[in-house]
Write a protein that holds these residues in place. Structure first.
Motif, short mmCIF file in Angstrom:
data_model
loop_
_atom_site.label_atom_id
_atom_site.label_comp_id
_atom_site.label_asym_id
_atom_site.label_seq_id
_atom_site.Cartn_x
_atom_site.Cartn_y
_atom_site.Cartn_z
N PRO A 1 77.20 62.92 13.75
CA PRO A 1 76.03 62.78 12.89
C PRO A 1 75.74 61.30 12.61
CG PRO A 1 77.90 63.59 11.63
CD PRO A 1 78.32 63.55 13.07
N LEU A 2 74.50 60.91 12.77
CA LEU A 2 74.09 59.53 12.54
C LEU A 2 73.00 59.51 11.47
CD1 LEU A 2 73.92 58.33 16.25
CD2 LEU A 2 75.61 57.66 14.53
N PRO A 3 72.79 58.37 10.85
CA PRO A 3 71.72 58.30 9.85
C PRO A 3 70.35 58.42 10.49
CG PRO A 3 72.64 56.13 10.27
CD PRO A 3 73.48 57.11 11.03
N GLU A 4 69.33 58.52 9.67
CA GLU A 4 67.96 58.58 10.15
C GLU A 4 67.64 57.30 10.93
OE1 GLU A 4 65.77 61.13 9.82
OE2 GLU A 4 67.42 62.24 8.93
N LYS A 5 66.75 57.38 11.87
CA LYS A 5 66.39 56.21 12.68
C LYS A 5 65.44 55.27 11.96
CE LYS A 5 67.54 58.19 17.09
NZ LYS A 5 67.11 58.53 18.44
N THR A 6 64.81 55.74 10.91
CA THR A 6 64.03 54.86 10.04
C THR A 6 64.83 54.67 8.77
OG1 THR A 6 61.92 55.60 10.95
CG2 THR A 6 61.86 54.52 8.81
N ILE A 7 65.25 53.45 8.52
CA ILE A 7 66.11 53.13 7.38
C ILE A 7 65.24 52.45 6.33
CG2 ILE A 7 68.13 51.85 6.61
CD1 ILE A 7 69.03 51.96 9.63
N THR A 8 65.25 52.98 5.10
CA THR A 8 64.47 52.40 4.01
C THR A 8 65.38 52.20 2.81
OG1 THR A 8 62.48 53.53 4.76
CG2 THR A 8 62.47 52.73 2.50
N ARG A 9 65.30 51.01 2.25
CA ARG A 9 66.06 50.69 1.04
C ARG A 9 65.13 50.00 0.06
NH1 ARG A 9 68.65 53.86 3.20
NH2 ARG A 9 70.77 53.75 3.92
N THR A 10 65.33 50.27 -1.22
CA THR A 10 64.49 49.70 -2.27
C THR A 10 65.38 49.05 -3.32
OG1 THR A 10 62.82 51.39 -1.90
CG2 THR A 10 62.72 50.23 -3.99
N SER A 11 64.92 47.90 -3.83
CA SER A 11 65.66 47.20 -4.86
C SER A 11 64.71 46.77 -5.97
CB SER A 11 66.35 45.97 -4.26
OG SER A 11 67.12 45.31 -5.24
N LEU A 12 65.19 46.82 -7.19
CA LEU A 12 64.45 46.39 -8.36
C LEU A 12 65.00 45.03 -8.75
CD1 LEU A 12 62.35 47.43 -10.42
CD2 LEU A 12 64.27 48.28 -11.76
N ILE A 13 64.13 44.01 -8.81
CA ILE A 13 64.57 42.63 -9.05
C ILE A 13 63.78 42.04 -10.20
CG2 ILE A 13 64.80 40.35 -8.02
CD1 ILE A 13 64.87 41.77 -5.27
N ARG A 14 64.49 41.35 -11.09
CA ARG A 14 63.83 40.69 -12.22
C ARG A 14 62.91 39.59 -11.70
NH1 ARG A 14 64.37 40.38 -17.64
NH2 ARG A 14 66.28 41.58 -17.65
N ALA A 15 61.71 39.52 -12.27
CA ALA A 15 60.71 38.55 -11.84
C ALA A 15 60.66 37.39 -12.85
CB ALA A 15 59.34 39.20 -11.74
N GLY A 16 61.56 36.44 -12.69
CA GLY A 16 61.56 35.26 -13.56
C GLY A 16 61.90 35.61 -15.00
N GLY A 17 61.66 34.65 -15.88
CA GLY A 17 61.88 34.86 -17.31
C GLY A 17 63.32 35.03 -17.70
N TYR A 18 64.24 34.37 -17.02
CA TYR A 18 65.67 34.56 -17.27
C TYR A 18 66.10 33.97 -18.57
CZ TYR A 18 65.27 35.70 -12.41
OH TYR A 18 64.89 36.27 -11.23
#
Length: 84
Positions: free
Chosen positions: A67-84
């Motif tokens: 068994p192999l993963p899907e051939k289309t790989i999608t990953r999403t990340s939530l990143i802080r936009a400045g204002g640290y």
């Protein structure tokens, strides 16, 4: 994440990805897409989504029957936009 607006943030991400692709490896630039968008729930965060069409990677020919993963790989990340 740097950038004053979503267009600038997208350009920063595109430049980073292009530089990383130039350094070599198995990834093909025309199979990769990266999208930077605003977060509907929190304006101080951006959403970065990376999608890769892995159909041409050699791994699909190496492991017949496993068994192999899907051939289309999608990953999403939530990143802080400045204002640290």
């Amino acid at each position: 994440m740097g950038g004053l607006d979503m267009n600038e943030r997208q350009k920063l991400v595109d430049t980073y990805v292009a530089t990383a692709l130039e350094q070599g490896g198995l990834l093909l630039g025309d199979h990769l897409s990266v999208d930077v968008s605003s977060n509907e729930d929190r304006s101080d965060f951006v959403v970065v989504t990376v999608t890769y069409d892995a159909t041409e990677l050699p791994v699909w020919n190496l492991y017949q029957g496993l068994p192999l993963p899907e051939k289309t790989i999608t990953r999403t990340s939530l990143i802080r936009a400045g204002g640290y």
